[in-house]
Design a protein around this motif. Structure first.
Motif, mmCIF file in Angstrom:
data_model
loop_
_atom_site.group_PDB
_atom_site.id
_atom_site.type_symbol
_atom_site.label_atom_id
_atom_site.label_comp_id
_atom_site.label_asym_id
_atom_site.label_seq_id
_atom_site.Cartn_x
_atom_site.Cartn_y
_atom_site.Cartn_z
ATOM 1 N N VAL A 120 49.613 28.223 40.059
ATOM 2 C CA VAL A 120 51.031 28.637 39.717
ATOM 3 C C VAL A 120 50.229 30.123 39.029
ATOM 4 C CG1 VAL A 120 51.157 27.819 36.667
ATOM 5 C CG2 VAL A 120 52.861 28.795 37.934
ATOM 6 N N LEU A 121 49.351 30.036 38.757
ATOM 7 C CA LEU A 121 48.558 31.530 38.000
ATOM 8 C C LEU A 121 47.617 32.459 39.463
ATOM 9 C CD1 LEU A 121 45.460 30.252 35.391
ATOM 10 C CD2 LEU A 121 47.953 31.839 34.903
ATOM 11 N N ASP A 122 48.004 31.436 40.763
ATOM 12 C CA ASP A 122 47.703 33.043 41.604
ATOM 13 C C ASP A 122 48.505 33.215 42.043
ATOM 14 O OD1 ASP A 122 45.439 30.938 42.481
ATOM 15 O OD2 ASP A 122 46.564 30.301 44.167
ATOM 16 N N LEU A 123 49.990 33.177 41.157
ATOM 17 C CA LEU A 123 50.705 34.547 41.179
ATOM 18 C C LEU A 123 50.988 35.483 40.210
ATOM 19 C CD1 LEU A 123 54.308 32.214 41.459
ATOM 20 C CD2 LEU A 123 52.816 32.980 43.393
ATOM 21 N N TYR A 124 49.565 35.516 39.697
ATOM 22 C CA TYR A 124 49.621 36.153 38.271
ATOM 23 C C TYR A 124 48.212 37.156 38.437
ATOM 24 C CZ TYR A 124 53.054 33.423 35.549
ATOM 25 O OH TYR A 124 54.051 33.288 35.763
ATOM 26 N N ALA A 125 47.208 36.328 39.384
ATOM 27 C CA ALA A 125 45.924 36.836 39.538
ATOM 28 C C ALA A 125 46.141 38.410 40.413
ATOM 29 C CB ALA A 125 44.906 36.116 39.973
ATOM 30 N N PHE A 126 45.757 39.531 39.819
ATOM 31 C CA PHE A 126 45.278 40.428 40.908
ATOM 32 C C PHE A 126 43.926 41.516 40.731
ATOM 33 C CE2 PHE A 126 46.320 42.135 36.213
ATOM 34 C CZ PHE A 126 45.674 43.182 36.394
ATOM 35 N N THR A 127 43.372 42.248 41.308
ATOM 36 C CA THR A 127 41.892 42.688 41.643
ATOM 37 C C THR A 127 41.985 44.337 41.111
ATOM 38 O OG1 THR A 127 41.730 41.429 43.461
ATOM 39 C CG2 THR A 127 39.858 43.381 43.101
ATOM 40 N N VAL A 128 41.308 44.061 39.840
ATOM 41 C CA VAL A 128 41.786 46.133 39.432
ATOM 42 C C VAL A 128 40.547 46.530 40.470
ATOM 43 C CG1 VAL A 128 42.360 45.223 37.523
ATOM 44 C CG2 VAL A 128 40.121 45.503 37.438
ATOM 45 N N SER A 129 40.216 47.542 39.929
ATOM 46 C CA SER A 129 39.644 48.693 40.656
ATOM 47 C C SER A 129 38.357 48.565 39.716
ATOM 48 C CB SER A 129 39.461 50.319 39.860
ATOM 49 O OG SER A 129 39.249 50.703 39.049
ATOM 50 N N ARG A 130 37.139 48.989 40.439
ATOM 51 C CA ARG A 130 35.594 48.515 39.540
ATOM 52 C C ARG A 130 35.767 50.053 38.753
ATOM 53 N NH1 ARG A 130 31.860 49.207 44.666
ATOM 54 N NH2 ARG A 130 33.586 50.565 45.428
ATOM 55 N N ARG A 131 35.911 50.885 38.443
ATOM 56 C CA ARG A 131 36.061 51.360 37.480
ATOM 57 C C ARG A 131 36.801 50.784 36.200
ATOM 58 N NH1 ARG A 131 39.501 54.169 34.441
ATOM 59 N NH2 ARG A 131 41.544 54.229 36.814
#
Length: 138
Positions: A120-131
């Motif tokens: 279920v945590l896949d639904l919450y995960a996101f990618t941020v910029s390197r900065r």
């Protein structure tokens, strides 16, 4: 000087002893009842600490600059998890106690690099910029 004679960390503890760190954003939008109504923002951090039972360090952060994902929690791997390839995992829209419980269970099991997160945590995960990501590692 050989690598054996170098201290393992600034505190002199073994790298494997360094636990996961859980960073809870409490900046301009995260933790704001006007932005995310109906959430006990003040109670999130104490409930997370209790659920973790000392398995990780929990800290509050100023704005992590991903306001569209409020409330944001970042799980950073333990030293052993990082050595096994684990990297920080950014979780957004963490606005209920079930999500906190899933995060705590994963971290107690080892966290990034050592344990698979509940699906279920896949639904919450996101990618941020390197900065943005680098700002947290500092």
């Amino acid at each position: 000087m050989t690598s054996k004679s170098l201290p393992n960390s600034r505190r002199g503890t073994a790298p494997s002893a360094a636990p996961c760190r859980v960073t809870v954003c409490r900046g301009c939008c995260c933790g704001d009842p006007a932005k995310v109504p109906g959430v006990d923002h003040a109670g999130q951090i104490p409930r997370l600490r209790e659920a973790l039972g000392g398995a990780a360090v929990v800290r509050a952060s100023e704005c992590l600059d991903v306001c569209d994902q409020a409330n944001v929690i970042v799980v950073q791997p333990s030293a052993a998890g990082r050595a096994a390839g684990g990297r920080p995992v950014w979780l957004g829209l963490v606005n209920d106690d079930d999500a906190l419980a899933d995060i705590a269970a994963w971290v107690r099991a080892g966290g990034p690099g050592l344990a698979e997160p509940p699906g279920v945590l896949d639904l919450y995960a996101f990618t941020v910029s390197r900065r943005v990501g680098k700002a947290l590692d500092a």
